[in-house]
Scaffold this motif. Sequence first.
Motif, short mmCIF file in Angstrom:
data_model
loop_
_atom_site.label_atom_id
_atom_site.label_comp_id
_atom_site.label_asym_id
_atom_site.label_seq_id
_atom_site.Cartn_x
_atom_site.Cartn_y
_atom_site.Cartn_z
N GLY A 1 0.85 -1.19 0.00
CA GLY A 1 0.00 0.00 0.00
C GLY A 1 0.88 1.24 0.00
O GLY A 1 2.08 1.18 -0.28
N LYS A 2 0.29 2.37 0.33
CA LYS A 2 1.03 3.63 0.32
C LYS A 2 2.24 3.59 1.25
O LYS A 2 3.32 4.05 0.90
CB LYS A 2 0.12 4.79 0.72
N VAL A 3 2.05 3.04 2.46
CA VAL A 3 3.14 3.01 3.43
C VAL A 3 4.24 2.06 2.98
O VAL A 3 5.42 2.40 3.01
CB VAL A 3 2.61 2.62 4.83
N ILE B 1 5.03 0.95 -0.05
CA ILE B 1 5.75 1.48 -1.22
C ILE B 1 6.65 2.64 -0.81
O ILE B 1 7.79 2.74 -1.26
CB ILE B 1 4.76 1.91 -2.32
N SER B 2 6.16 3.51 0.06
CA SER B 2 6.96 4.66 0.50
C SER B 2 8.21 4.21 1.24
O SER B 2 9.30 4.74 1.01
CB SER B 2 6.12 5.57 1.41
N ALA C 1 -2.01 -3.37 -6.42
CA ALA C 1 -1.00 -2.84 -5.49
C ALA C 1 0.39 -3.26 -5.93
O ALA C 1 1.33 -2.46 -5.88
CB ALA C 1 -1.29 -3.33 -4.08
N THR D 1 1.38 -1.11 -8.91
CA THR D 1 1.75 0.23 -8.48
C THR D 1 3.14 0.23 -7.87
O THR D 1 3.96 1.11 -8.16
CB THR D 1 0.72 0.78 -7.46
N TYR E 1 6.84 2.31 -9.01
CA TYR E 1 7.69 3.14 -8.16
C TYR E 1 9.06 2.53 -7.90
O TYR E 1 10.04 3.26 -7.78
CB TYR E 1 7.01 3.40 -6.81
N ARG F 1 -2.87 -3.96 5.70
CA ARG F 1 -3.91 -3.00 5.33
C ARG F 1 -4.75 -2.64 6.55
O ARG F 1 -4.92 -3.45 7.44
CB ARG F 1 -4.80 -3.59 4.25
#
Length: 90
Positions: A9-11, A13-14, A36, A39, A43, A69
């Motif tokens: 998720g966003k976290v 991947i970051s 996911a 994505t 990145y 999640r």
Amino acid sequence: MKIGIIGAGKVGISIAHMLQGKGFLVTAVSDTQAAARETAERYLGRGPLYTENNLDVVDRADAVAVQPRTGLSARLPHRLLPPKSISMIN
């Protein structure tokens, strides 16, 4: 050090992107959702393995960051015990 990411998720991947920028080798990323994983690949590039299987991540990493999640518990493999390092981020 080889890093594995469970949860793309966003976290997840970051964290993976930041660690790559610091010179760490992200070797595998797992997520149950194909979108996911796609994505994450946009990145992080084609270097890591992208998989649904958490064990693939554990087998390819010295340390694993786990980002379940929201509202879901992480299904961690039993092999994710020392000498592996674990970072659970909620």
